[in-house]
Design a protein around this motif. Structure first.
Motif, mmCIF file in Angstrom:
data_model
loop_
_atom_site.group_PDB
_atom_site.id
_atom_site.type_symbol
_atom_site.label_atom_id
_atom_site.label_comp_id
_atom_site.label_asym_id
_atom_site.label_seq_id
_atom_site.Cartn_x
_atom_site.Cartn_y
_atom_site.Cartn_z
ATOM 1 N N VAL A 20 0.833 -1.202 0.000
ATOM 2 C CA VAL A 20 0.000 0.000 0.000
ATOM 3 C C VAL A 20 0.872 1.258 0.000
ATOM 4 O O VAL A 20 0.614 2.223 -0.730
ATOM 5 C CB VAL A 20 -0.948 0.002 1.214
ATOM 6 N N ALA A 23 2.497 1.713 -3.351
ATOM 7 C CA ALA A 23 1.518 2.151 -4.348
ATOM 8 C C ALA A 23 1.286 3.648 -4.292
ATOM 9 O O ALA A 23 0.863 4.258 -5.289
ATOM 10 C CB ALA A 23 0.193 1.418 -4.139
ATOM 11 N N ALA A 24 1.560 4.261 -3.142
ATOM 12 C CA ALA A 24 1.401 5.710 -2.996
ATOM 13 C C ALA A 24 2.669 6.475 -3.328
ATOM 14 O O ALA A 24 2.619 7.682 -3.568
ATOM 15 C CB ALA A 24 0.960 6.040 -1.566
ATOM 16 N N VAL A 36 -1.612 10.972 -4.432
ATOM 17 C CA VAL A 36 -2.797 10.263 -3.928
ATOM 18 C C VAL A 36 -4.037 11.141 -4.024
ATOM 19 O O VAL A 36 -5.127 10.667 -4.384
ATOM 20 C CB VAL A 36 -2.570 9.803 -2.478
ATOM 21 N N TRP A 43 -4.491 6.426 -8.406
ATOM 22 C CA TRP A 43 -3.992 5.760 -7.193
ATOM 23 C C TRP A 43 -4.905 4.606 -6.791
ATOM 24 O O TRP A 43 -4.416 3.554 -6.359
ATOM 25 C CB TRP A 43 -3.891 6.751 -6.042
ATOM 26 N N CYS A 47 -3.274 1.022 -6.361
ATOM 27 C CA CYS A 47 -3.333 0.387 -5.044
ATOM 28 C C CYS A 47 -4.078 -0.945 -5.115
ATOM 29 O O CYS A 47 -3.634 -1.943 -4.545
ATOM 30 C CB CYS A 47 -3.999 1.325 -4.044
ATOM 31 N N SER A 48 -5.196 -0.963 -5.826
ATOM 32 C CA SER A 48 -5.971 -2.204 -5.948
ATOM 33 C C SER A 48 -5.161 -3.294 -6.640
ATOM 34 O O SER A 48 -5.146 -4.453 -6.193
ATOM 35 C CB SER A 48 -7.267 -1.940 -6.727
ATOM 36 N N CYS A 50 -1.823 -3.519 -6.922
ATOM 37 C CA CYS A 50 -0.670 -3.924 -6.100
ATOM 38 C C CYS A 50 -1.078 -4.858 -4.970
ATOM 39 O O CYS A 50 -0.464 -5.909 -4.754
ATOM 40 C CB CYS A 50 0.028 -2.685 -5.526
ATOM 41 N N THR A 193 -8.274 2.418 3.434
ATOM 42 C CA THR A 193 -6.866 2.017 3.323
ATOM 43 C C THR A 193 -6.182 2.018 4.684
ATOM 44 O O THR A 193 -5.470 1.068 5.035
ATOM 45 C CB THR A 193 -6.123 2.961 2.367
#
Length: 219
Positions: A20, A23-24, A36, A43, A47-48, A50, A193
């Protein structure tokens, strides 16, 4: 309860939390203007993807709920297709629930659906990886005292924390603060998140502290 199994769970959860964070951070080195808040839809997708990818890899490597029966290739393909269908249905269901809770019905459909995908990644995808497309097993795990392993207990905690985080994240939206993160669905997705990451950390710690009471008798 073996301490080694708890350490495996802790390592897996920390890797998911790291996914997470990456991903940011990492996309900013490859995508101009990525942030973000500024490019929130991008993002959400990153994020989903990853988190989903890492969860699948960890499941294949650690095999926390491996069946002793050897399955045929056709059965594995059928199971995979069912998992894809269940995940898509989960996204639709979450989308409908989010709309019923006050999200725009027609406007911002893409934003709402991607938020639903994120929630499904934090909850449904974990169920599919651990339990497969077995609704009865899902009901058992999320019933009182239904978990039969530390992985199922972790699934309970992370899923509930994700949903609660999304719910608490909706509180600031109607407030007249005029902040960029109050735009739909930023605060809700960030809440989900943070709830997911909190659940990843809380789960192994809670299991460790209560390991003497958690017997996990087979049913």
């Amino acid at each position: 309860m073996r301490e080694a199994e708890i350490r495996r769970l802790l390592a897996a959860n920390l890797l998911c939390a790291l996914a997470v964070v990456l991903a940011a951070v990492l996309p900013a080195f490859f995508l101009d203007g990525f942030s973000v808040l500024g490019t929130h839809l991008t993002w959400l997708c990153v994020c989903s993807v990853c988190v989903a990818t890492l969860n699948i890899i960890l499941h294949l490597v650690l095999k926390p709920n491996q069946s002793p029966k050897r399955r045929s290739f056709a059965h594995k393909i059928s199971r995979f297709l069912k998992c894809c269908i269940y995940f898509f249905m989960s996204c639709i269901l979450f989308h409908a629930i989010i709309v019923l809770y006050g999200a725009p019905l027609i406007e911002l459909v893409t934003e709402t659906f991607l938020f639903a995908v994120l929630l499904s990644t934090f909850t449904t995808l974990q169920c599919l990886c651990l339990l497969g497309p077995n609704i009865q097993a899902w009901i058992r795990v999320f019933s009182k005292n239904g978990a039969m392993s530390i992985w199922e207990s972790s699934l309970q905690i992370t899923s509930m924390c994700s949903i609660l985080g999304a719910w608490f994240g909706a509180f600031p939206i109607p407030l007249d603060w005029d902040r960029p993160w109050q735009v739909w669905p930023i605060s809700c997705s960030l809440g989900a998140t943070f709830g997911y990451m909190a659940g990843l950390i809380i789960a192994p710690l809670w299991i460790h502290w209560n390991r003497k009471q958690l017997t996990y008798k087979s049913r």
